[in-house]
Design a protein around this motif. Structure first.
Motif, PDB file in Angstrom:
ATOM      1  N   ARG A 179     -27.104 -19.764  25.624  1.00  0.00           N
ATOM      2  CA  ARG A 179     -27.037 -21.145  25.147  1.00  0.00           C
ATOM      3  C   ARG A 179     -28.056 -21.364  24.037  1.00  0.00           C
ATOM      4  O   ARG A 179     -29.202 -20.929  24.132  1.00  0.00           O
ATOM      5  N   ARG A 180     -27.638 -22.064  23.009  1.00  0.00           N
ATOM      6  CA  ARG A 180     -28.545 -22.333  21.891  1.00  0.00           C
ATOM      7  C   ARG A 180     -29.684 -23.246  22.296  1.00  0.00           C
ATOM      8  O   ARG A 180     -30.797 -23.098  21.789  1.00  0.00           O
ATOM      9  N   ASP A 181     -29.461 -24.171  23.220  1.00  0.00           N
ATOM     10  CA  ASP A 181     -30.577 -25.030  23.619  1.00  0.00           C
ATOM     11  C   ASP A 181     -31.668 -24.206  24.307  1.00  0.00           C
ATOM     12  O   ASP A 181     -32.863 -24.489  24.154  1.00  0.00           O
ATOM     13  N   GLY A 182     -31.280 -23.157  25.021  1.00  0.00           N
ATOM     14  CA  GLY A 182     -32.264 -22.256  25.623  1.00  0.00           C
ATOM     15  C   GLY A 182     -33.004 -21.446  24.572  1.00  0.00           C
ATOM     16  O   GLY A 182     -34.232 -21.306  24.623  1.00  0.00           O
ATOM     17  N   PHE A 183     -32.261 -20.913  23.624  1.00  0.00           N
ATOM     18  CA  PHE A 183     -32.874 -20.142  22.533  1.00  0.00           C
ATOM     19  C   PHE A 183     -33.832 -21.026  21.737  1.00  0.00           C
ATOM     20  O   PHE A 183     -34.953 -20.603  21.406  1.00  0.00           O
ATOM     21  N   ASP A 184     -33.429 -22.248  21.462  1.00  0.00           N
ATOM     22  CA  ASP A 184     -34.285 -23.174  20.721  1.00  0.00           C
ATOM     23  C   ASP A 184     -35.568 -23.467  21.504  1.00  0.00           C
ATOM     24  O   ASP A 184     -36.658 -23.532  20.936  1.00  0.00           O
ATOM     25  N   TRP A 185     -35.437 -23.652  22.820  1.00  0.00           N
ATOM     26  CA  TRP A 185     -36.612 -23.863  23.671  1.00  0.00           C
ATOM     27  C   TRP A 185     -37.565 -22.673  23.548  1.00  0.00           C
ATOM     28  O   TRP A 185     -38.779 -22.842  23.421  1.00  0.00           O
ATOM     29  N   ALA A 186     -36.989 -21.468  23.573  1.00  0.00           N
ATOM     30  CA  ALA A 186     -37.814 -20.257  23.470  1.00  0.00           C
ATOM     31  C   ALA A 186     -38.565 -20.212  22.137  1.00  0.00           C
ATOM     32  O   ALA A 186     -39.748 -19.847  22.089  1.00  0.00           O
ATOM     33  N   LEU A 187     -37.911 -20.591  21.051  1.00  0.00           N
ATOM     34  CA  LEU A 187     -38.569 -20.598  19.747  1.00  0.00           C
ATOM     35  C   LEU A 187     -39.693 -21.636  19.700  1.00  0.00           C
ATOM     36  O   LEU A 187     -40.790 -21.358  19.205  1.00  0.00           O
ATOM     37  N   ARG A 188     -39.425 -22.819  20.238  1.00  0.00           N
ATOM     38  CA  ARG A 188     -40.434 -23.892  20.200  1.00  0.00           C
ATOM     39  C   ARG A 188     -41.674 -23.545  21.007  1.00  0.00           C
ATOM     40  O   ARG A 188     -42.765 -24.010  20.717  1.00  0.00           O
ATOM     41  N   HIS A 189     -41.521 -22.724  22.052  1.00  0.00           N
ATOM     42  CA  HIS A 189     -42.638 -22.384  22.941  1.00  0.00           C
ATOM     43  C   HIS A 189     -43.253 -21.015  22.632  1.00  0.00           C
ATOM     44  O   HIS A 189     -44.023 -20.487  23.425  1.00  0.00           O
ATOM     45  N   ALA A 190     -42.936 -20.465  21.462  1.00  0.00           N
ATOM     46  CA  ALA A 190     -43.367 -19.096  21.136  1.00  0.00           C
ATOM     47  C   ALA A 190     -44.764 -19.054  20.518  1.00  0.00           C
ATOM     48  O   ALA A 190     -45.228 -20.016  19.900  1.00  0.00           O
TER      49      ALA A 190
ATOM     50  N   TYR B   1     -25.125 -14.742  10.475  1.00  0.00           N
ATOM     51  CA  TYR B   1     -25.444 -15.766   9.486  1.00  0.00           C
ATOM     52  C   TYR B   1     -26.790 -16.397   9.825  1.00  0.00           C
ATOM     53  O   TYR B   1     -27.232 -16.347  10.973  1.00  0.00           O
ATOM     54  N   PRO B   2     -27.443 -17.016   8.824  1.00  0.00           N
ATOM     55  CA  PRO B   2     -28.721 -17.672   9.106  1.00  0.00           C
ATOM     56  C   PRO B   2     -28.573 -18.674  10.254  1.00  0.00           C
ATOM     57  O   PRO B   2     -27.598 -19.428  10.321  1.00  0.00           O
ATOM     58  N   TYR B   3     -29.553 -18.657  11.140  1.00  0.00           N
ATOM     59  CA  TYR B   3     -29.527 -19.545  12.303  1.00  0.00           C
ATOM     60  C   TYR B   3     -30.021 -20.929  11.902  1.00  0.00           C
ATOM     61  O   TYR B   3     -31.101 -21.059  11.328  1.00  0.00           O
ATOM     62  N   PRO B   4     -29.242 -21.975  12.200  1.00  0.00           N
ATOM     63  CA  PRO B   4     -29.629 -23.332  11.779  1.00  0.00           C
ATOM     64  C   PRO B   4     -30.968 -23.761  12.379  1.00  0.00           C
ATOM     65  O   PRO B   4     -31.222 -23.534  13.559  1.00  0.00           O
ATOM     66  N   HIS B   5     -31.799 -24.336  11.549  1.00  0.00           N
ATOM     67  CA  HIS B   5     -33.075 -24.928  11.965  1.00  0.00           C
ATOM     68  C   HIS B   5     -34.089 -23.906  12.480  1.00  0.00           C
ATOM     69  O   HIS B   5     -35.093 -24.292  13.079  1.00  0.00           O
ATOM     70  N   GLY B   6     -33.841 -22.628  12.240  1.00  0.00           N
ATOM     71  CA  GLY B   6     -34.784 -21.601  12.706  1.00  0.00           C
ATOM     72  C   GLY B   6     -36.184 -21.819  12.162  1.00  0.00           C
ATOM     73  O   GLY B   6     -37.167 -21.706  12.899  1.00  0.00           O
ATOM     74  N   ASP B   7     -36.279 -22.145  10.875  1.00  0.00           N
ATOM     75  CA  ASP B   7     -37.589 -22.382  10.267  1.00  0.00           C
ATOM     76  C   ASP B   7     -38.306 -23.570  10.899  1.00  0.00           C
ATOM     77  O   ASP B   7     -39.504 -23.513  11.151  1.00  0.00           O
ATOM     78  N   GLU B   8     -37.546 -24.637  11.148  1.00  0.00           N
ATOM     79  CA  GLU B   8     -38.160 -25.808  11.753  1.00  0.00           C
ATOM     80  C   GLU B   8     -38.659 -25.512  13.168  1.00  0.00           C
ATOM     81  O   GLU B   8     -39.750 -25.932  13.557  1.00  0.00           O
ATOM     82  N   LEU B   9     -37.876 -24.762  13.939  1.00  0.00           N
ATOM     83  CA  LEU B   9     -38.247 -24.451  15.309  1.00  0.00           C
ATOM     84  C   LEU B   9     -39.478 -23.554  15.382  1.00  0.00           C
ATOM     85  O   LEU B   9     -40.191 -23.542  16.384  1.00  0.00           O
ATOM     86  N   LEU B  10     -39.705 -22.788  14.313  1.00  0.00           N
ATOM     87  CA  LEU B  10     -40.862 -21.895  14.274  1.00  0.00           C
ATOM     88  C   LEU B  10     -41.971 -22.410  13.367  1.00  0.00           C
ATOM     89  O   LEU B  10     -42.908 -21.677  13.061  1.00  0.00           O
ATOM     90  N   ALA B  11     -41.886 -23.689  12.969  1.00  0.00           N
ATOM     91  CA  ALA B  11     -42.853 -24.237  12.024  1.00  0.00           C
ATOM     92  C   ALA B  11     -44.286 -24.130  12.526  1.00  0.00           C
ATOM     93  O   ALA B  11     -45.227 -23.954  11.749  1.00  0.00           O
TER      94      ALA B  11
END
Length: 197
Positions: free
Chosen positions: A77-88, A183-193
């Motif tokens: 799930r993308r919401d899980g992946f996004d959570w992982a990026l935000r907490h990295a 393809y580039p993952y949407p909002h990846g840069d923002e999630l890893l800001a």
């Protein structure tokens, strides 16, 4: 178009992203059969997921390395992946991102996920100038990955072997046509800001 120096490139839909891992048959085959990681899969240790198919091929030697004979495409799930990026946290100390080495070490101990940037690979598994994401999951993140985020698990070992055979025979065009379309993952840069200096 010039690739960004660091970026998340992946197969993704509106709700899922595909990452790759390679395991022994004892773990990989039951995971495919059951659509989830079996009890033998250790939820209390660090596990690394890779959105790049070719980086996974470099890591597992096209599914030929001992203990990595089964290559899995894990749709999560993308919401899980996004959570992982935000907490990295970054897997290594970077001046300008962390106040000092001690602060980075404290953050690393607390963070459930860690980010590592490794050179992307071409079809011959040679390093390219830009880097791709490896994401390490531990503790809460590893448990969520295995038990909440996983949507489907496919065995892509035959695909890995087919592409490798074409590369070995010099037919790079045919090999390239079989690659998963990343393809580039949407909002990846923002999630890893929070990891940028």
């Amino acid at each position: 178009m010039e690739e960004p120096q660091r970026g998340i490139r992946a197969v993704h839909t509106e709700s899922t992203i595909t990452v790759y891992q390679a395991y022994s048959r004892e773990i990989g085959l039951p995971a495919v059969r059951e659509g989830r990681f079996p009890a033998i899969w250790k939820r209390d240790r660090m596990t690394w997921i890779k959105p790049s198919f070719l980086w996974m091929m470099y890591r597992c030697g096209w599914g030929a390395k001992t203990g990595q004979e089964t290559v899995l495409a894990v749709e999560i799930r993308r919401d899980g992946f996004d959570w992982a990026l935000r907490h990295a946290c970054l897997s290594s100390y970077v001046r300008g991102v962390h106040p000092d080495r001690a602060a980075w070490q404290r953050q690393l101990k607390r963070a459930p996920t860690r980010v590592q940037w490794d050179p992307e690979r071409d079809l011959r598994l040679q390093p390219l100038r830009y880097r791709s994401l490896q994401l390490g999951l531990s503790g809460e993140a590893a448990r969520r990955y295995a038990d909440e985020w996983t949507v489907a698990i496919r065995d892509v070992t035959p695909l890995a072997h087919e592409i490798h055979a074409l590369v070995s025979s010099g037919d790079l065009d045919s090999a390239a046509r079989l690659l998963p379309q990343e393809y580039p993952y949407p909002h990846g840069d923002e999630l890893l800001a929070h990891l940028h200096g």
